[in-house]
Structures are given as C-alpha cells and as structure tokens.
Design a protein around this motif. Structure first.
Motif, PDB file in Angstrom:
ATOM      1  N   PRO A   1       0.808  -1.228   0.000  1.00  0.00           N
ATOM      2  CA  PRO A   1       0.000   0.000   0.000  1.00  0.00           C
ATOM      3  C   PRO A   1       0.840   1.277   0.000  1.00  0.00           C
ATOM      4  O   PRO A   1       0.468   2.267  -0.617  1.00  0.00           O
ATOM      5  N   LYS A   2       1.986   1.261   0.661  1.00  0.00           N
ATOM      6  CA  LYS A   2       2.851   2.447   0.667  1.00  0.00           C
ATOM      7  C   LYS A   2       3.425   2.697  -0.731  1.00  0.00           C
ATOM      8  O   LYS A   2       3.547   3.835  -1.165  1.00  0.00           O
ATOM      9  N   LEU A   3       3.759   1.645  -1.446  1.00  0.00           N
ATOM     10  CA  LEU A   3       4.255   1.796  -2.819  1.00  0.00           C
ATOM     11  C   LEU A   3       3.167   2.339  -3.735  1.00  0.00           C
ATOM     12  O   LEU A   3       3.431   3.154  -4.610  1.00  0.00           O
ATOM     13  N   LEU A   4       1.945   1.883  -3.547  1.00  0.00           N
ATOM     14  CA  LEU A   4       0.848   2.301  -4.413  1.00  0.00           C
ATOM     15  C   LEU A   4       0.476   3.760  -4.212  1.00  0.00           C
ATOM     16  O   LEU A   4      -0.126   4.370  -5.089  1.00  0.00           O
ATOM     17  N   ASP A   5       0.847   4.341  -3.061  1.00  0.00           N
ATOM     18  CA  ASP A   5       0.571   5.750  -2.790  1.00  0.00           C
ATOM     19  C   ASP A   5       1.546   6.687  -3.492  1.00  0.00           C
ATOM     20  O   ASP A   5       1.326   7.889  -3.532  1.00  0.00           O
ATOM     21  N   LEU A   6       2.647   6.158  -4.038  1.00  0.00           N
ATOM     22  CA  LEU A   6       3.641   7.001  -4.690  1.00  0.00           C
ATOM     23  C   LEU A   6       3.113   7.544  -6.006  1.00  0.00           C
ATOM     24  O   LEU A   6       2.293   6.922  -6.680  1.00  0.00           O
ATOM     25  N   ASP A   7       3.633   8.679  -6.390  1.00  0.00           N
ATOM     26  CA  ASP A   7       3.277   9.294  -7.663  1.00  0.00           C
ATOM     27  C   ASP A   7       3.962   8.527  -8.788  1.00  0.00           C
ATOM     28  O   ASP A   7       5.187   8.545  -8.897  1.00  0.00           O
ATOM     29  N   ILE A   8       3.184   7.862  -9.633  1.00  0.00           N
ATOM     30  CA  ILE A   8       3.788   7.090 -10.720  1.00  0.00           C
ATOM     31  C   ILE A   8       4.372   7.995 -11.794  1.00  0.00           C
ATOM     32  O   ILE A   8       5.053   7.541 -12.691  1.00  0.00           O
ATOM     33  N   GLY A   9       4.124   9.289 -11.681  1.00  0.00           N
ATOM     34  CA  GLY A   9       4.677  10.225 -12.646  1.00  0.00           C
ATOM     35  C   GLY A   9       6.170  10.446 -12.491  1.00  0.00           C
ATOM     36  O   GLY A   9       6.817  10.968 -13.377  1.00  0.00           O
ATOM     37  N   SER A  10       6.717  10.054 -11.344  1.00  0.00           N
ATOM     38  CA  SER A  10       8.155  10.267 -11.129  1.00  0.00           C
ATOM     39  C   SER A  10       8.872   8.942 -11.253  1.00  0.00           C
ATOM     40  O   SER A  10       9.128   8.255 -10.277  1.00  0.00           O
ATOM     41  N   SER A  11       9.157   8.553 -12.458  1.00  0.00           N
ATOM     42  CA  SER A  11       9.811   7.292 -12.708  1.00  0.00           C
ATOM     43  C   SER A  11      11.317   7.448 -12.618  1.00  0.00           C
ATOM     44  O   SER A  11      11.867   8.478 -12.931  1.00  0.00           O
ATOM     45  N   GLY A  12      11.985   6.410 -12.169  1.00  0.00           N
ATOM     46  CA  GLY A  12      13.429   6.413 -12.096  1.00  0.00           C
ATOM     47  C   GLY A  12      13.926   6.212 -10.680  1.00  0.00           C
ATOM     48  O   GLY A  12      13.167   6.205  -9.729  1.00  0.00           O
ATOM     49  N   SER A  13      15.214   6.080 -10.530  1.00  0.00           N
ATOM     50  CA  SER A  13      15.798   5.733  -9.238  1.00  0.00           C
ATOM     51  C   SER A  13      15.901   6.907  -8.278  1.00  0.00           C
ATOM     52  O   SER A  13      16.399   6.744  -7.177  1.00  0.00           O
TER      53      SER A  13
END
Length: 60
Positions: free
Chosen positions: A40-52
């Motif tokens: 659930p914590k991963l799913l809350d991240l903004d998928i617009g910011s891809s990369g390391s």
C-alpha cells in the motif's frame, strides 16, 4: 490492478496506467518492496516520477 515489471516505465505507459487506474511497480519500486516496504505504501507514490531518484519517506 497492479502491474509489476523488471523495467523502468516510460511516460506513455505511465499515462496509460493513470487513465485506466492501474498501479505500476517498476524495477526501482520492486527493490523497495523486496526490502520490506508494504505494497500500500508503494501504491501511494506518484507514478509520474519514474526512475531511481524516488524516495520513500518513513513518515508516510
């Protein structure tokens, strides 16, 4: 729905995922997940910011 892949998603797949309510877990997030970060914590991240350069803050 969650889609997991061993790559970094480019902008077109991220846009598609946002339009179709899909959660993307890429190679960078997979490392966090493997290290014990709950999904659930991963799913809350903004998928617009891809990369390391993404960070998961301990405060939520």
């Amino acid at each position: 729905m969650v889609f997991v892949a061993l790559c970094v998603f480019t902008k077109p797949p991220r846009v598609f995922a946002a339009k179709h309510n899909l959660a993307l877990i890429d190679i960078d997030l997979l490392g966090f997940w493997n290290s014990g970060t709950i999904l659930p914590k991963l799913l809350d991240l903004d998928i617009g910011s891809s990369g390391s350069n993404r960070e998961i803050r301990a405060d939520g």
